[in-house]
Design a protein around this motif. Sequence first.
Motif, PDB file in Angstrom:
ATOM      1  N   TYR A  94     -29.356  62.596  -8.714  1.00  0.00           N
ATOM      2  CA  TYR A  94     -28.292  61.827  -9.361  1.00  0.00           C
ATOM      3  C   TYR A  94     -27.218  62.841  -9.751  1.00  0.00           C
ATOM      4  O   TYR A  94     -26.381  63.209  -8.938  1.00  0.00           O
ATOM      5  CB  TYR A  94     -28.836  61.048 -10.550  1.00  0.00           C
ATOM      6  CG  TYR A  94     -27.777  60.265 -11.297  1.00  0.00           C
ATOM      7  CD1 TYR A  94     -27.622  60.388 -12.685  1.00  0.00           C
ATOM      8  CD2 TYR A  94     -26.921  59.409 -10.627  1.00  0.00           C
ATOM      9  CE1 TYR A  94     -26.667  59.684 -13.355  1.00  0.00           C
ATOM     10  CE2 TYR A  94     -25.948  58.700 -11.292  1.00  0.00           C
ATOM     11  CZ  TYR A  94     -25.818  58.831 -12.664  1.00  0.00           C
ATOM     12  OH  TYR A  94     -24.856  58.141 -13.330  1.00  0.00           O
ATOM     13  N   ASP A  95     -27.282  63.358 -10.959  1.00  0.00           N
ATOM     14  CA  ASP A  95     -26.387  64.474 -11.281  1.00  0.00           C
ATOM     15  C   ASP A  95     -27.104  65.805 -11.099  1.00  0.00           C
ATOM     16  O   ASP A  95     -26.472  66.860 -11.114  1.00  0.00           O
ATOM     17  CB  ASP A  95     -25.847  64.349 -12.705  1.00  0.00           C
ATOM     18  CG  ASP A  95     -26.942  64.210 -13.741  1.00  0.00           C
ATOM     19  OD1 ASP A  95     -26.632  64.251 -14.931  1.00  0.00           O
ATOM     20  OD2 ASP A  95     -28.110  64.065 -13.348  1.00  0.00           O
ATOM     21  N   LYS A  96     -28.409  65.746 -10.927  1.00  0.00           N
ATOM     22  CA  LYS A  96     -29.177  66.942 -10.604  1.00  0.00           C
ATOM     23  C   LYS A  96     -30.385  66.537  -9.777  1.00  0.00           C
ATOM     24  O   LYS A  96     -30.721  65.353  -9.702  1.00  0.00           O
ATOM     25  CB  LYS A  96     -29.612  67.681 -11.866  1.00  0.00           C
ATOM     26  CG  LYS A  96     -30.390  66.852 -12.857  1.00  0.00           C
ATOM     27  CD  LYS A  96     -30.593  67.652 -14.153  1.00  0.00           C
ATOM     28  CE  LYS A  96     -31.230  66.790 -15.217  1.00  0.00           C
ATOM     29  NZ  LYS A  96     -31.354  67.503 -16.511  1.00  0.00           N
ATOM     30  N   VAL A  97     -30.991  67.519  -9.150  1.00  0.00           N
ATOM     31  CA  VAL A  97     -32.126  67.247  -8.273  1.00  0.00           C
ATOM     32  C   VAL A  97     -33.418  67.522  -9.051  1.00  0.00           C
ATOM     33  O   VAL A  97     -33.612  68.634  -9.560  1.00  0.00           O
ATOM     34  CB  VAL A  97     -32.073  68.100  -6.998  1.00  0.00           C
ATOM     35  CG1 VAL A  97     -33.259  67.787  -6.091  1.00  0.00           C
ATOM     36  CG2 VAL A  97     -30.774  67.834  -6.253  1.00  0.00           C
TER      37      VAL A  97
END
Lengths: 109, 117
Positions: A94-97
């Motif tokens: 999303y904003d990070k994995v």
Amino acid sequence: DQQVKQNSPSLSVQEGRISILNCDYTNSMFDYFLWYKKYPAEGPTFLISISSIKDKNEDGRFTVFLNKSAKHLSLHIVPSQPGDSAVYFCATSYDKVIFGPGTSLSVIP
Amino acid sequence: EAGVAQSPRYKIIEKRQSVAFWCNPISGHATLYWYQQILGQGPKLLIQFQNNGVVDDSQLPKDRFSAERLKGVDSTLKIQPAKLEDSAVYLCASSLFAGPANTGELFFGEGSRLTVL
């Protein structure tokens, strides 16, 4: 809190048969779902991904299925080969994995 | 195309000592990540840079860990002082994009294995 879960730490499959690896997630906001493969003493390598707007993506012997209502995805490997023996990580973006804990697959010749 | 380079591959130190890891990402990749992978677990994000700015460091133990990305290219991760529980593989990764354009495809280096005695 575990946002990505892989409830099977290990899986053993006969060569030529199907391997099915499972993954569950908690956050409906994830955009992409991925599978990474890791051999010992190496970094993870990207294997296959699927967008949240699809329910299936296929690449050769590898197919990923996404069930958004169940917040579940799976990786199918057909036919399984000894070289597929590795640790497989499910990941979401999303904003990070974020990675799951991994499933160790052993393909027996 | 050269991959993500990391060094050293292996490091053994005693607790309370310091250690530094270096990473050079793939040329042109704007985003750089440091992950910690403890044996039997999945990689855990420590810090994410976009160019030379920090995007996410919410899981970085800032009392002992620090990281920087000089000129938006290579990066160093430092641990001082080290604890026994810091024994892990430290993975560096890079990606072309970040944020909404990031499909999650990361390119990892081989990792730096730290053993704290």
